[in-house]
Design a protein around this motif. Structure first.
Motif, short mmCIF file in Angstrom:
data_model
loop_
_atom_site.label_atom_id
_atom_site.label_comp_id
_atom_site.label_asym_id
_atom_site.label_seq_id
_atom_site.Cartn_x
_atom_site.Cartn_y
_atom_site.Cartn_z
N PRO A 150 0.84 -1.20 -0.03
CA PRO A 150 0.00 0.05 0.05
C PRO A 150 0.68 1.24 0.03
N PRO A 151 0.39 2.43 -0.51
CA PRO A 151 1.14 3.55 -0.45
C PRO A 151 1.16 4.00 0.98
N ALA A 152 2.20 5.09 1.00
CA ALA A 152 2.14 5.67 2.31
C ALA A 152 1.10 6.50 2.77
N CYS A 153 0.48 6.06 3.88
CA CYS A 153 -0.72 6.93 4.46
C CYS A 153 -0.18 7.55 5.92
N ALA A 154 -0.80 8.64 6.10
CA ALA A 154 -0.69 9.21 7.60
C ALA A 154 -1.16 8.34 8.40
N GLY A 155 -0.52 7.86 9.64
CA GLY A 155 -0.96 7.09 10.63
C GLY A 155 -1.14 5.86 10.20
N CYS A 156 -0.73 5.30 9.13
CA CYS A 156 -0.80 3.79 8.74
C CYS A 156 0.41 3.03 9.00
N TYR A 157 0.25 1.81 9.74
CA TYR A 157 1.70 1.03 9.97
C TYR A 157 1.53 -0.53 9.64
N GLY A 158 0.44 -0.59 8.66
CA GLY A 158 0.19 -2.07 8.19
C GLY A 158 -0.12 -2.91 9.48
N VAL A 177 -9.64 -4.96 10.14
CA VAL A 177 -9.16 -4.67 8.63
C VAL A 177 -7.83 -3.91 9.07
N PHE A 178 -7.07 -3.83 7.81
CA PHE A 178 -5.55 -2.98 8.04
C PHE A 178 -6.12 -1.62 8.15
N ASP A 179 -5.22 -0.87 8.77
CA ASP A 179 -5.33 0.60 8.91
C ASP A 179 -5.66 1.52 7.61
N PHE A 180 -4.71 0.95 6.56
CA PHE A 180 -4.66 1.49 5.18
C PHE A 180 -6.16 1.28 4.56
#
Length: 232
Positions: A70-78, A156-159
Motif C-alpha cells: 500500500p502507498p504511504a498513509c498518514a497514521g498507517c503502519y500495516g 481490517v488493516f489501517d490503510f
C-alpha cells in the motif's frame, strides 16, 4: 475528479477513523505476490467446511505479501484495526461460510480480501459497487435504517480503513459501516449460485494458501474438488 481519486485509493488523503470504535493493532510487514485461480467450486451444501483457526502473526504476514504494497498513509503502519461492524444477517453468516470453504484464517480475513479486491477493480467497477443502489435487503414496509443487523467484530488493516472511509465520503454513504455492507452486497450477489465466480473471487492471489496444509489431508474438500495451482 476528486471523487474518483478518493474512490480509486483512499490513502491518497488521510481520513479519520469511524467515531467511537475500539481498536487493537497488530504489526505486520508488507510485500506482494499473486497467482492463478481455480475455475470451479462445489455447491456450499456439498462442501466439507473446516473451522478457521484464526489470524496470527504468520498468517497476517502471508496475507500482506499477496497484495501490492500500500502507498504511504498518514497514521498507517500495516496494523490491524478491530471494529464492530453491523451486518445484515446473511452477510454475517456468508463471511463465516467463505472463511471455512476457502481456508481463510477467519471472517476478518475474508472481509480484508474483499476490500483488497474492490480496491483493485477498475474505476467503472468501483462506481458500480459503491454508487449503484441495489436494495437487496429492502422490502415493502421496511424503512431505511431499520433492516435487522447483527454486530460482528472484524479487523481490517489501517490503510484499508482509510480507503473505506474515503469511499464512504465519496459515495455519499451515511457511514463507513454502510460502505462495508454495500461491498458485501455486491460480491455476494455477484457470486450467488455461480460457483466458478465464487472460486475465482476467493482464490484470487491465494494460490499458496494450501501449502500450509497437506494435499492428502484436504483431499476433495476444497471448492471445485481440486486445489489451486500456480500452473493454472
Amino acid at each position: 475528479a476528486r471523487e474518483e481519486a478518493a474512490a480509486a485509493h483512499g490513502c491518497d488523503e488521510p481520513a479519520k477513523e469511524p467515531a467511537g470504535h475500539a481498536c487493537r493493532r497488530k504489526e505486520a510487514s508488507a510485500g506482494r505476490a499473486g497467482g492463478a485461480l481455480p475455475a470451479k467450486a462445489a455447491p456450499l451444501a456439498q462442501r466439507n467446511l473446516m473451522r478457521p483457526g484464526g489470524s496470527n502473526a504468520m498468517t497476517i504476514k502471508e496475507e500482506l505479501k499477496r497484495w501490492p504494497h500500500p502507498p504511504a498513509c498518514a497514521g498507517c503502519y500495516g496494523a490491524l484495526v478491530e471494529h464492530s461492524w453491523p451486518l445484515y444477517f446473511d452477510h454475517f453468516d456468508w463471511l463465516d461460510e467463505m472463511a471455512s470453504a476457502y481456508l481463510f484464517s477467519d471472517a476478518g480475513e475474508v472481509l480484508r480480501h474483499l476490500v483488497y479486491v474492490a480496491n483493485s477493480e477498475a474505476p467503472l467497477v468501483k462506481k458500480l459497487i459503491f454508487k449503484v443502489i441495489r436494495c437487496l435487503h429492502c422490502h415493502s414496509g421496511t424503512r431505511a435504517g431499520f433492516i435487522p443487523k447483527k454486530e460482528k467484530q472484524l479487523a481490517v488493516f489501517d490503510f484499508q480503513l482509510q480507503w473505506l472511509t474515503a469511499v464512504h465520503a465519496a459515495s455519499g454513504h451515511p457511514s463507513v459501516e454502510k460502505t462495508v455492507r454495500v461491498l458485501c452486497d455486491y460480491y455476494r450477489k455477484l457470486t450467488s449460485d455461480r460457483p466458478a465466480s465464487e472460486a475465482e473471487l476467493f482464490w484470487r492471489n491465494r494460490t499458496g494458501v494450501t501449502a500450509r496444509r497437506s494435499r492428502a489431508s484436504l483431499g476433495n474438500t476444497l471448492p471445485g474438488n481440486h486445489l489451486p495451482s500456480a500452473e493454472m
